[in-house]
Design a protein around this motif. Structure first.
Motif, PDB file in Angstrom:
ATOM      1  N   CYS A  80       0.828  -1.204   0.000  1.00 39.01           N
ATOM      2  CA  CYS A  80       0.000   0.000   0.000  1.00 39.01           C
ATOM      3  C   CYS A  80       0.869   1.263   0.000  1.00 39.01           C
ATOM      4  O   CYS A  80       2.065   1.221   0.285  1.00 39.01           O
ATOM      5  N   ASP A  81       0.227   2.399  -0.315  1.00 37.75           N
ATOM      6  CA  ASP A  81       0.947   3.669  -0.394  1.00 37.75           C
ATOM      7  C   ASP A  81       1.509   4.108   0.947  1.00 37.75           C
ATOM      8  O   ASP A  81       2.580   4.716   1.006  1.00 37.75           O
ATOM      9  N   ALA A  82       0.781   3.843   2.021  1.00 39.49           N
ATOM     10  CA  ALA A  82       1.190   4.351   3.329  1.00 39.49           C
ATOM     11  C   ALA A  82       1.084   3.264   4.385  1.00 39.49           C
ATOM     12  O   ALA A  82       0.128   3.227   5.163  1.00 39.49           O
ATOM     13  N   PRO A  83       2.039   2.340   4.439  1.00 37.10           N
ATOM     14  CA  PRO A  83       1.989   1.294   5.464  1.00 37.10           C
ATOM     15  C   PRO A  83       1.969   1.905   6.866  1.00 37.10           C
ATOM     16  O   PRO A  83       2.613   2.914   7.118  1.00 37.10           O
ATOM     17  N   SER A  84       1.222   1.267   7.760  1.00 30.71           N
ATOM     18  CA  SER A  84       1.126   1.785   9.127  1.00 30.71           C
ATOM     19  C   SER A  84       2.090   1.089  10.085  1.00 30.71           C
ATOM     20  O   SER A  84       2.225   1.505  11.236  1.00 30.71           O
ATOM     21  N   ALA A  85       2.765   0.037   9.635  1.00 29.00           N
ATOM     22  CA  ALA A  85       3.748  -0.654  10.476  1.00 29.00           C
ATOM     23  C   ALA A  85       4.658  -1.491   9.585  1.00 29.00           C
ATOM     24  O   ALA A  85       4.329  -1.800   8.438  1.00 29.00           O
ATOM     25  N   ILE A  86       5.814  -1.839  10.123  1.00 28.22           N
ATOM     26  CA  ILE A  86       6.773  -2.690   9.419  1.00 28.22           C
ATOM     27  C   ILE A  86       7.344  -3.697  10.407  1.00 28.22           C
ATOM     28  O   ILE A  86       7.533  -3.388  11.596  1.00 28.22           O
ATOM     29  N   GLU A  87       7.582  -4.908   9.943  1.00 30.59           N
ATOM     30  CA  GLU A  87       8.295  -5.916  10.714  1.00 30.59           C
ATOM     31  C   GLU A  87       9.446  -6.451   9.872  1.00 30.59           C
ATOM     32  O   GLU A  87       9.327  -6.564   8.643  1.00 30.59           O
ATOM     33  N   ALA A  88      10.548  -6.765  10.525  1.00 28.75           N
ATOM     34  CA  ALA A  88      11.716  -7.319   9.841  1.00 28.75           C
ATOM     35  C   ALA A  88      12.246  -8.494  10.653  1.00 28.75           C
ATOM     36  O   ALA A  88      12.264  -8.442  11.888  1.00 28.75           O
ATOM     37  N   ARG A  89      12.679  -9.529   9.965  1.00 29.93           N
ATOM     38  CA  ARG A  89      13.197 -10.711  10.652  1.00 29.93           C
ATOM     39  C   ARG A  89      14.282 -11.348   9.797  1.00 29.93           C
ATOM     40  O   ARG A  89      14.414 -11.061   8.599  1.00 29.93           O
ATOM     41  N   VAL A  90      15.039 -12.244  10.425  1.00 33.28           N
ATOM     42  CA  VAL A  90      16.102 -12.954   9.725  1.00 33.28           C
ATOM     43  C   VAL A  90      15.498 -14.087   8.896  1.00 33.28           C
ATOM     44  O   VAL A  90      14.639 -14.840   9.399  1.00 33.28           O
ATOM     45  N   HIS A 121      13.868 -16.605  11.479  1.00 32.41           N
ATOM     46  CA  HIS A 121      12.729 -15.758  11.851  1.00 32.41           C
ATOM     47  C   HIS A 121      12.957 -14.979  13.136  1.00 32.41           C
ATOM     48  O   HIS A 121      11.994 -14.564  13.790  1.00 32.41           O
ATOM     49  N   VAL A 122      14.201 -14.756  13.504  1.00 30.69           N
ATOM     50  CA  VAL A 122      14.513 -13.918  14.661  1.00 30.69           C
ATOM     51  C   VAL A 122      14.204 -12.466  14.303  1.00 30.69           C
ATOM     52  O   VAL A 122      14.604 -11.985  13.235  1.00 30.69           O
ATOM     53  N   LEU A 151      23.149  -9.886   8.539  1.00 30.01           N
ATOM     54  CA  LEU A 151      22.350 -11.079   8.319  1.00 30.01           C
ATOM     55  C   LEU A 151      21.430 -10.826   7.127  1.00 30.01           C
ATOM     56  O   LEU A 151      21.309  -9.691   6.653  1.00 30.01           O
ATOM     57  N   ASN A 152      20.784 -11.861   6.637  1.00 25.60           N
ATOM     58  CA  ASN A 152      19.855 -11.718   5.511  1.00 25.60           C
ATOM     59  C   ASN A 152      18.454 -11.485   6.068  1.00 25.60           C
ATOM     60  O   ASN A 152      17.887 -12.346   6.741  1.00 25.60           O
TER      61      ASN A 152
END
Length: 251
Positions: free
Chosen positions: A86-96, A100-101, A132-133
């Motif tokens: 979407c144009d304006a995400p309201s949150a982001i998550e990132a993991r390995v 999945h850490v 890390l990737n």
């Protein structure tokens, strides 16, 4: 390359990337001119901030940490996965990838991880010289409050121009300061603009829609109408037009 040459090249590309991000990363300059000084921007959310998101995208991993780092930038992801973010995400998550850490628990120094830019991890910022990737996903909750459809122009002359700076004075008080989404469709048939096969120059929440007749194979745009999402206001607004940006390099 020699180490000094690699260092100089990396510095040059970081400067180029930073400049590009400032100009076009989030629409800092519009197609029609400079962004108005009083234009509000949505609050930037960082990785690790709590979210009550109900609709997440899938996980994206288009890059790896070889070279200078791992670049999962939104300006790279959107062209690679058109229509998915979407144009304006309201949150982001990132993991390995794999383990999945959560990225915030790895102990690595991640330069950028936010809803306006995506993720950038620089190898040179890590104690062992290697990121890390990572993979990322974004919150794209569906709109809870759409405006009506607006059709203030038609393509009879040079283009179809449904720009926000034109629509707001024509329909005062009907469009919020910072829409979180935009939809465009053909007047009458209601075919989504993305399915027409036409080359639409601009269609976003900061500018509205602009279809140029000269960009079409038959020399004429269809007649479009647009509407904007003015719900989902948990993010609030920042009353300035300056956001500090960090470079995300993809070599």
């Amino acid at each position: 390359r020699r180490p000094s040459q690699r260092s100089a090249a990396a510095k040059m590309w970081r400067l180029v990337f930073a400049a590009a991000t400032l100009l076009v990363g989030t629409g800092g300059l519009t197609t029609w001119g400079q962004k108005p000084a009083d234009s509000p921007v949505r609050e930037r959310r960082e990785c690790g901030e709590s979210s009550q998101c109900t609709t997440w995208t899938r996980w994206y991993n288009r890059d790896g940490p070889s070279g200078y780092g791992d670049a999962e930038g939104l300006h790279l992801l959107r062209p690679a996965y058109p229509g998915e973010i979407c144009d304006a995400p309201s949150a982001i998550e990132a993991r390995v990838v794999g383990t999945h850490v959560d990225a915030t628990l790895t102990g690595q120094n991640i330069v950028v991880c936010n809803t306006e830019q995506g993720l950038w991890c620089d190898n040179s910022h890590q104690s062992n010289g290697m990121c890390l990737n990572y993979e990322v996903r974004f919150c794209c909750d569906e709109c809870t409050s759409w405006t009506r459809w607006f059709d203030s122009d038609n393509p009879s002359l040079t283009s179809d121009y449904e720009a926000l700076h034109v629509l707001r004075p024509e329909y005062p008080g009907e469009i919020c300061d910072a829409p979180s989404a935009i939809e465009a469709r053909v007047v009458g048939t209601h075919v989504d603009a993305t399915l027409t096969g036409q080359n639409i120059v601009v269609c976003n929440t900061e500018q509205g829609l602009w279809c140029d007749n000269s960009h079409q194979s038959n020399g004429m745009c269809l007649n479009y109408e647009v509407r904007f999402c003015c719900g989902n206001y948990a993010l609030g607004l920042i009353e300035n037009n300056t956001i500090p940006y960090d470079p995300m390099l993809n070599m």
